[in-house]
Motif scaffolding. Structure first.
Motif, PDB file in Angstrom:
ATOM      1  N   ALA A   4       0.837  -1.207   0.000  1.00 54.76           N
ATOM      2  CA  ALA A   4       0.000   0.000   0.000  1.00 54.76           C
ATOM      3  C   ALA A   4       0.870   1.256   0.000  1.00 54.76           C
ATOM      4  CB  ALA A   4      -0.928  -0.003   1.204  1.00 54.76           C
ATOM      5  N   ALA A   5       1.953   1.229   0.771  1.00 59.29           N
ATOM      6  CA  ALA A   5       2.854   2.380   0.820  1.00 59.29           C
ATOM      7  C   ALA A   5       3.525   2.602  -0.535  1.00 59.29           C
ATOM      8  CB  ALA A   5       3.903   2.169   1.897  1.00 59.29           C
ATOM      9  N   LEU A   6       3.984   1.522  -1.149  1.00 61.77           N
ATOM     10  CA  LEU A   6       4.627   1.662  -2.453  1.00 61.77           C
ATOM     11  C   LEU A   6       3.630   2.090  -3.526  1.00 61.77           C
ATOM     12  CD1 LEU A   6       7.090  -1.352  -2.385  1.00 61.77           C
ATOM     13  CD2 LEU A   6       7.645   1.075  -2.197  1.00 61.77           C
ATOM     14  N   GLU A   7       2.416   1.634  -3.432  1.00 66.89           N
ATOM     15  CA  GLU A   7       1.378   2.068  -4.377  1.00 66.89           C
ATOM     16  C   GLU A   7       1.114   3.562  -4.230  1.00 66.89           C
ATOM     17  OE1 GLU A   7      -0.941   2.009  -7.528  1.00 66.89           O
ATOM     18  OE2 GLU A   7       0.177   0.261  -6.847  1.00 66.89           O
ATOM     19  N   PHE A   8       1.066   4.053  -2.999  1.00 66.26           N
ATOM     20  CA  PHE A   8       0.896   5.482  -2.740  1.00 66.26           C
ATOM     21  C   PHE A   8       2.048   6.282  -3.349  1.00 66.26           C
ATOM     22  CE2 PHE A   8       1.937   9.215  -0.227  1.00 66.26           C
ATOM     23  CZ  PHE A   8       0.742   9.911  -0.263  1.00 66.26           C
ATOM     24  N   LEU A   9       3.272   5.798  -3.126  1.00 69.29           N
ATOM     25  CA  LEU A   9       4.439   6.475  -3.688  1.00 69.29           C
ATOM     26  C   LEU A   9       4.386   6.499  -5.212  1.00 69.29           C
ATOM     27  CD1 LEU A   9       7.243   5.047  -1.370  1.00 69.29           C
ATOM     28  CD2 LEU A   9       6.226   7.338  -1.302  1.00 69.29           C
ATOM     29  N   LYS A  10       3.946   5.410  -5.807  1.00 65.17           N
ATOM     30  CA  LYS A  10       3.839   5.337  -7.262  1.00 65.17           C
ATOM     31  C   LYS A  10       2.823   6.344  -7.787  1.00 65.17           C
ATOM     32  CE  LYS A  10       2.767   2.185 -11.030  1.00 65.17           C
ATOM     33  NZ  LYS A  10       2.332   0.819 -11.376  1.00 65.17           N
ATOM     34  N   ARG A  11       1.651   6.388  -7.156  1.00 65.93           N
ATOM     35  CA  ARG A  11       0.602   7.316  -7.590  1.00 65.93           C
ATOM     36  C   ARG A  11       1.046   8.768  -7.504  1.00 65.93           C
ATOM     37  NH1 ARG A  11      -2.923   4.324  -4.298  1.00 65.93           N
ATOM     38  NH2 ARG A  11      -2.911   6.065  -2.851  1.00 65.93           N
ATOM     39  N   ASN A  12       1.937   9.058  -6.568  1.00 68.81           N
ATOM     40  CA  ASN A  12       2.377  10.437  -6.355  1.00 68.81           C
ATOM     41  C   ASN A  12       3.788  10.699  -6.893  1.00 68.81           C
ATOM     42  OD1 ASN A  12       0.158  11.733  -4.681  1.00 68.81           O
ATOM     43  ND2 ASN A  12       0.451   9.769  -3.679  1.00 68.81           N
ATOM     44  N   ASN A  13       4.256   9.813  -7.779  1.00 67.36           N
ATOM     45  CA  ASN A  13       5.562   9.952  -8.431  1.00 67.36           C
ATOM     46  C   ASN A  13       6.704  10.167  -7.433  1.00 67.36           C
ATOM     47  OD1 ASN A  13       4.502   9.736 -11.084  1.00 67.36           O
ATOM     48  ND2 ASN A  13       3.758  11.826 -10.897  1.00 67.36           N
ATOM     49  N   LEU A  14       6.712   9.382  -6.366  1.00 70.80           N
ATOM     50  CA  LEU A  14       7.726   9.513  -5.321  1.00 70.80           C
ATOM     51  C   LEU A  14       8.588   8.259  -5.165  1.00 70.80           C
ATOM     52  CD1 LEU A  14       5.478  11.216  -2.638  1.00 70.80           C
ATOM     53  CD2 LEU A  14       7.312  12.295  -3.951  1.00 70.80           C
ATOM     54  N   LEU A  15       8.412   7.278  -6.031  1.00 72.43           N
ATOM     55  CA  LEU A  15       9.134   6.018  -5.875  1.00 72.43           C
ATOM     56  C   LEU A  15      10.644   6.213  -5.801  1.00 72.43           C
ATOM     57  CD1 LEU A  15       7.224   3.468  -8.125  1.00 72.43           C
ATOM     58  CD2 LEU A  15       7.546   3.363  -5.656  1.00 72.43           C
ATOM     59  N   GLN A  16      11.202   6.983  -6.701  1.00 79.12           N
ATOM     60  CA  GLN A  16      12.655   7.152  -6.726  1.00 79.12           C
ATOM     61  C   GLN A  16      13.167   7.863  -5.475  1.00 79.12           C
ATOM     62  OE1 GLN A  16      14.753   5.593  -8.719  1.00 79.12           O
ATOM     63  NE2 GLN A  16      12.893   4.658  -9.525  1.00 79.12           N
ATOM     64  N   SER A  17      12.379   8.736  -4.908  1.00 81.58           N
ATOM     65  CA  SER A  17      12.781   9.456  -3.699  1.00 81.58           C
ATOM     66  C   SER A  17      12.892   8.532  -2.490  1.00 81.58           C
ATOM     67  CB  SER A  17      11.779  10.563  -3.383  1.00 81.58           C
ATOM     68  OG  SER A  17      11.727  11.502  -4.426  1.00 81.58           O
ATOM     69  N   PHE A  18      12.168   7.433  -2.502  1.00 78.67           N
ATOM     70  CA  PHE A  18      12.130   6.530  -1.357  1.00 78.67           C
ATOM     71  C   PHE A  18      12.743   5.160  -1.646  1.00 78.67           C
ATOM     72  CE2 PHE A  18       9.072   9.718  -0.236  1.00 78.67           C
ATOM     73  CZ  PHE A  18       9.229   9.854   1.132  1.00 78.67           C
ATOM     74  N   LYS A  19      13.458   5.031  -2.745  1.00 79.59           N
ATOM     75  CA  LYS A  19      14.018   3.730  -3.115  1.00 79.59           C
ATOM     76  C   LYS A  19      14.998   3.208  -2.062  1.00 79.59           C
ATOM     77  CE  LYS A  19      16.181   1.082  -6.747  1.00 79.59           C
ATOM     78  NZ  LYS A  19      16.706   1.063  -8.098  1.00 79.59           N
ATOM     79  N   ALA A  20      15.895   4.046  -1.587  1.00 83.65           N
ATOM     80  CA  ALA A  20      16.880   3.606  -0.587  1.00 83.65           C
ATOM     81  C   ALA A  20      16.185   3.140   0.686  1.00 83.65           C
ATOM     82  CB  ALA A  20      17.856   4.737  -0.281  1.00 83.65           C
TER      83      ALA A  20
END
Length: 49
Positions: A4-20
């Protein structure tokens, strides 16, 4: 919850910011047992492949 957290990040174009941080979560899950780490790695790879 991780998915759910990763889906939220994806929807808000934040995946790369939280990859580490997501990688850290996968690493920390290694000690949980019962296949939890496998599930965490699978979910991570769904979003960061």
């Amino acid at each position: 919850m991780s998915k759910a957290a990763l889906e939220f990040l994806k929807r808000n174009n934040l995946l790369q910011s939280f990859k580490a941080r997501a990688e850290q979560c996968v690493k920390w899950s290694e000690y949980c047992g019962y296949g939890f780490a496998d599930d965490m790695e699978y979910i991570f790879n769904e979003y960061y492949s």
